[in-house]
Scaffold this motif. Structure first.
Motif, PDB file in Angstrom:
ATOM      1  N   LEU A 168       0.901  -1.331   0.278  1.00 49.06           N
ATOM      2  CA  LEU A 168       0.190   0.225   0.152  1.00 49.06           C
ATOM      3  C   LEU A 168       0.687   1.395  -0.208  1.00 49.06           C
ATOM      4  O   LEU A 168       0.659   1.560  -0.872  1.00 49.06           O
ATOM      5  CB  LEU A 168      -0.785  -0.313   1.390  1.00 49.06           C
ATOM      6  CG  LEU A 168      -2.327   1.660   1.134  1.00 49.06           C
ATOM      7  CD1 LEU A 168      -3.048   1.684   0.064  1.00 49.06           C
ATOM      8  CD2 LEU A 168      -2.709   0.515   2.421  1.00 49.06           C
ATOM      9  N   ASP A 169       2.157   1.176   0.774  1.00 44.09           N
ATOM     10  CA  ASP A 169       2.465   2.150   0.865  1.00 44.09           C
ATOM     11  C   ASP A 169       3.712   2.533  -0.727  1.00 44.09           C
ATOM     12  O   ASP A 169       3.963   3.369  -1.251  1.00 44.09           O
ATOM     13  CB  ASP A 169       4.265   1.915   1.826  1.00 44.09           C
ATOM     14  CG  ASP A 169       3.531   1.982   2.877  1.00 44.09           C
ATOM     15  OD1 ASP A 169       2.512   2.752   3.716  1.00 44.09           O
ATOM     16  OD2 ASP A 169       3.792   1.168   3.816  1.00 44.09           O
ATOM     17  N   VAL A 170       3.743   1.028  -1.214  1.00 42.61           N
ATOM     18  CA  VAL A 170       4.309   1.528  -2.044  1.00 42.61           C
ATOM     19  C   VAL A 170       3.397   1.907  -3.424  1.00 42.61           C
ATOM     20  O   VAL A 170       3.804   2.734  -4.355  1.00 42.61           O
ATOM     21  CB  VAL A 170       5.151   0.414  -3.081  1.00 42.61           C
ATOM     22  CG1 VAL A 170       5.115   0.338  -4.547  1.00 42.61           C
ATOM     23  CG2 VAL A 170       6.195  -0.404  -1.827  1.00 42.61           C
ATOM     24  N   ALA A 180      -1.310  -3.165 -11.828  1.00 42.30           N
ATOM     25  CA  ALA A 180      -0.188  -4.022 -11.662  1.00 42.30           C
ATOM     26  C   ALA A 180       0.982  -3.613 -12.083  1.00 42.30           C
ATOM     27  O   ALA A 180       2.129  -3.941 -11.728  1.00 42.30           O
ATOM     28  CB  ALA A 180      -0.752  -4.359 -13.882  1.00 42.30           C
ATOM     29  N   GLN A 181       1.599  -2.011 -12.189  1.00 40.99           N
ATOM     30  CA  GLN A 181       2.515  -1.485 -11.932  1.00 40.99           C
ATOM     31  C   GLN A 181       2.674  -1.747 -10.587  1.00 40.99           C
ATOM     32  O   GLN A 181       4.095  -1.223 -10.775  1.00 40.99           O
ATOM     33  CB  GLN A 181       2.994  -0.487 -12.978  1.00 40.99           C
ATOM     34  CG  GLN A 181       2.694  -0.096 -14.591  1.00 40.99           C
ATOM     35  CD  GLN A 181       2.717   0.996 -15.025  1.00 40.99           C
ATOM     36  OE1 GLN A 181       1.818   1.871 -14.426  1.00 40.99           O
ATOM     37  NE2 GLN A 181       3.749   1.869 -16.330  1.00 40.99           N
ATOM     38  N   SER A 182       2.263  -1.246  -9.914  1.00 44.83           N
ATOM     39  CA  SER A 182       3.087  -1.176  -7.993  1.00 44.83           C
ATOM     40  C   SER A 182       2.988  -2.271  -8.222  1.00 44.83           C
ATOM     41  O   SER A 182       3.993  -2.357  -7.421  1.00 44.83           O
ATOM     42  CB  SER A 182       1.456  -0.766  -8.102  1.00 44.83           C
ATOM     43  OG  SER A 182       0.811   0.574  -8.237  1.00 44.83           O
ATOM     44  N   VAL A 183       2.309  -3.706  -8.478  1.00 48.13           N
ATOM     45  CA  VAL A 183       2.416  -5.269  -8.227  1.00 48.13           C
ATOM     46  C   VAL A 183       3.985  -5.140  -9.117  1.00 48.13           C
ATOM     47  O   VAL A 183       5.308  -5.794  -7.884  1.00 48.13           O
ATOM     48  CB  VAL A 183       1.315  -5.853  -8.299  1.00 48.13           C
ATOM     49  CG1 VAL A 183       1.761  -6.825  -8.431  1.00 48.13           C
ATOM     50  CG2 VAL A 183       0.410  -5.279  -8.025  1.00 48.13           C
ATOM     51  N   SER A 184       4.629  -4.415  -9.872  1.00 51.38           N
ATOM     52  CA  SER A 184       5.703  -5.530 -10.885  1.00 51.38           C
ATOM     53  C   SER A 184       6.775  -4.643 -10.130  1.00 51.38           C
ATOM     54  O   SER A 184       7.969  -5.441  -9.720  1.00 51.38           O
ATOM     55  CB  SER A 184       5.736  -4.750 -12.223  1.00 51.38           C
ATOM     56  OG  SER A 184       4.801  -5.454 -12.752  1.00 51.38           O
ATOM     57  N   VAL A 345       0.685 -12.619  -4.958  1.00 52.65           N
ATOM     58  CA  VAL A 345      -0.221 -13.471  -3.574  1.00 52.65           C
ATOM     59  C   VAL A 345       0.588 -12.329  -2.095  1.00 52.65           C
ATOM     60  O   VAL A 345      -0.426 -12.621  -1.732  1.00 52.65           O
ATOM     61  CB  VAL A 345       0.955 -14.727  -3.812  1.00 52.65           C
ATOM     62  CG1 VAL A 345       0.533 -15.525  -2.171  1.00 52.65           C
ATOM     63  CG2 VAL A 345       0.291 -16.747  -4.749  1.00 52.65           C
ATOM     64  N   ASP A 346       1.662 -12.245  -2.794  1.00 53.65           N
ATOM     65  CA  ASP A 346       2.403 -11.678  -0.673  1.00 53.65           C
ATOM     66  C   ASP A 346       0.960 -10.078  -1.033  1.00 53.65           C
ATOM     67  O   ASP A 346       0.435  -9.326   0.466  1.00 53.65           O
ATOM     68  CB  ASP A 346       3.350 -10.200  -1.222  1.00 53.65           C
ATOM     69  CG  ASP A 346       4.178 -11.625  -0.962  1.00 53.65           C
ATOM     70  OD1 ASP A 346       4.076 -12.958  -0.471  1.00 53.65           O
ATOM     71  OD2 ASP A 346       5.396 -11.688  -0.559  1.00 53.65           O
ATOM     72  N   VAL A 347       0.552  -9.401  -2.455  1.00 50.69           N
ATOM     73  CA  VAL A 347      -0.509  -8.316  -1.662  1.00 50.69           C
ATOM     74  C   VAL A 347      -1.419  -8.843  -1.667  1.00 50.69           C
ATOM     75  O   VAL A 347      -2.579  -8.053  -0.801  1.00 50.69           O
ATOM     76  CB  VAL A 347      -0.125  -7.894  -3.559  1.00 50.69           C
ATOM     77  CG1 VAL A 347      -1.675  -7.086  -4.010  1.00 50.69           C
ATOM     78  CG2 VAL A 347       1.312  -6.665  -3.748  1.00 50.69           C
ATOM     79  N   SER A 427      -7.633 -12.029  -9.054  1.00 53.27           N
ATOM     80  CA  SER A 427      -6.908 -11.832 -10.541  1.00 53.27           C
ATOM     81  C   SER A 427      -6.550 -10.968 -10.972  1.00 53.27           C
ATOM     82  O   SER A 427      -7.496 -10.057 -10.549  1.00 53.27           O
ATOM     83  CB  SER A 427      -8.483 -13.090 -11.210  1.00 53.27           C
ATOM     84  OG  SER A 427      -7.233 -12.877 -12.970  1.00 53.27           O
ATOM     85  N   ALA A 428      -5.293 -11.028 -12.227  1.00 56.56           N
ATOM     86  CA  ALA A 428      -4.880  -9.585 -12.264  1.00 56.56           C
ATOM     87  C   ALA A 428      -5.794  -9.189 -13.526  1.00 56.56           C
ATOM     88  O   ALA A 428      -5.259  -8.720 -14.424  1.00 56.56           O
ATOM     89  CB  ALA A 428      -3.203 -10.271 -12.496  1.00 56.56           C
ATOM     90  N   THR A 429      -6.043 -10.846 -14.380  1.00 57.49           N
ATOM     91  CA  THR A 429      -6.505 -10.707 -15.237  1.00 57.49           C
ATOM     92  C   THR A 429      -8.245 -10.898 -14.903  1.00 57.49           C
ATOM     93  O   THR A 429      -8.848 -10.253 -14.393  1.00 57.49           O
ATOM     94  CB  THR A 429      -6.331 -11.574 -16.629  1.00 57.49           C
ATOM     95  OG1 THR A 429      -6.059 -13.050 -16.169  1.00 57.49           O
ATOM     96  CG2 THR A 429      -4.585 -11.617 -16.173  1.00 57.49           C
TER      97      THR A 429
END
Length: 453
Positions: A168-170, A180-184, A345-347, A427-429
């Protein structure tokens, strides 16, 4: 710039207390402790000393010189206690003393810590003080420092560990990024404050990786091995083990066969790496299906070190003569989504934790984890105090989450011998139509699109 709001509030609350305090504050290199201290001390009376790697005698000499320059006196102190006798607040307010990188100055062989205790107890200075013992060495703060202070542990009133930033901080740090960019980004650099500050949220992921990681002038180019070597010797041995784990050898016997090191030696190195949060032994969520659980699995838990040893370290020769963009296209891009699955998964686990905090789950969870089976995995398990469960699986890379993934989850639940009040499918998709229909008919099956995270 990342602001550690919670830690700042905690420091302020300690400062506002009516008594003198000693506080241990520590976090890995890059945790942002310097900017936190700078913000905290603004407008306050304080003395700051940055410890050196030197002998005790030279440490005292440097400390005394800085004291004399700060408080304008000429008599040379023969001990830390003598130095503190000249210490004073310029305006009569509670005075802050910061001993930074304290792992270099607070030792069994000198009396600095005892002098700080005397200062707190008003034996050297009549006013109120707040002593901040600060370190960027997790190993020193968690292992060595307790040994040094021995039976005086009660003299330390508060301990603040500067943990890595959350997902969430990121997200907050990069408002222009998609989820998606934040997860990456989170999967590549993790939550190290300095990394996040220097990552360019106006540029694409590939551009940042090429500029900061794959370019010899990038600030992360030598960071992985550099960080390991700050705490550990025998870098070649640690590199060998980390490279082996990153290539898929996650059990002790696999590492033994791949590296040629003895099991005892590997275990010692693992313990050392775990001491400053680089690797960890994955402990599967405790369920009735213990016989079906995979045990003794090691993971690199530092995201950037994992990224480096997964994608870059095995191809250092190619990195020397290839352009960063070409290297990225061949050695990173085709495999990045598979790599990011575990971070998604962590997210999702963090998302479930936040829902739990605000009371948006059907049950109140007291622990959250992952079940790793010999066959199958349950990405997220949350359990209440009376052993009711919620479970979840996460899809990052597949074009859509299929109904078969749901069926695999049910099979894994049988192996784990658990039931669930609610099943979350992240799901990311997209979700296939059969899952969409299932969620409409069965309210215990909840679909969570990545954009909701």
């Amino acid at each position: 710039m990342v602001t550690r709001t919670n830690e700042l509030k905690r420091l302020e609350a300690i400062y506002q207390s009516e008594v003198s305090n000693i506080v241990l504050m520590y976090g890995r290199l890059g945790s942002g402790k310097e900017s936190l201290m700078d913000t905290f001390t603004t407008g306050k009376s304080y003395f700051y000393y940055r410890s050196r790697q030197c002998s005790d005698a030279k440490q005292l000499s440097y400390f005394d010189k800085q004291m004399r320059e700060t408080y304008s006196y000429s008599k040379i102190g023969q001990s830390f206690e003598e130095c503190f006798k000249n210490f004073r607040s310029k305006d009569g307010s509670k005075h802050i003393v910061i001993i930074d990188e304290a792992q270099f100055s607070i030792k069994k062989s000198n009396e600095l810590f005892q002098s700080l205790v005397s200062l707190k107890n008003r034996k050297l200075y009549p006013g109120k003080v707040m002593v901040l013992i600060v370190s960027s060495s997790i190993v020193w703060a968690e292992n060595t420092f307790p040994e040094i202070i021995g039976n005086q542990k009660s003299a330390v009133d508060e301990t603040i560990k500067l943990e890595n930033l959350s997902f969430l901080d990121v997200v907050r740090a990069f408002p222009d990024y998609t989820v998606a960019q934040s997860v990456s980004t989170y999967g590549i650099i993790g939550g190290v404050a300095d990394y996040v500050d220097r990552w360019n949220g106006k540029k694409q992921i590939k551009a940042n990786v090429c500029e900061h990681i794959l370019s010899s002038t990038g600030f992360l180019y030598k960071e992985a091995e550099g960080y390991i070597s700050t705490e550990l010797r025998e870098l070649s041995c640690y590199n060998t083990i980390l490279g082996s784990i990153a290539s898929g050898n996650e059990k002790l016997n696999d590492l033994f066969e791949d590296t040629g090191y003895s099991r005892a030696k590997i275990s010692v190195y693992m313990k050392n790496l775990a001491a400053f949060d680089v690797v960890d032994k994955v402990v599967s969520f405790e369920t009735g299906g213990w016989d079906n659980t995979k045990k003794g699995v090691y993971r690199i838990v530092d995201p950037y070190i994992n990224f480096w040893f997964t994608f870059v370290y095995p191809h250092l020769s190619e990195l020397t003569y290839r352009q960063p963009e070409s290297f990225y296209n061949e050695f990173i891009a085709p495999y990045l989504d598979e790599y990011l699955q575990s971070y998604f998964v962590d997210v999702c686990r963090e998302y479930l934790h936040l829902l739990n905090v605000v009371g948006q789950l059907p049950i109140k969870l007291v622990k959250i984890g992952t079940w790793i089976g010999k066959e199958g995995t349950i990405d997220v398990i949350g359990q209440s105090s009376n052993r009711e469960n919620v479970v979840g699986i996460c899809n990052w890379a597949e074009k859509q989450m299929s109904y078969s993934r749901y069926e695999e989850l049910l099979e894994s639940m049988k192996k784990a011998r658990i039931t669930a009040n609610t099943i979350y499918l992240f799901s990311a998709t997209k979700f296939d139509s059969k899952l969409v229909e299932l969620s409409k008919e069965n309210k215990s099956v909840v679909l969570v699109d990545m954009t909701e995270l």
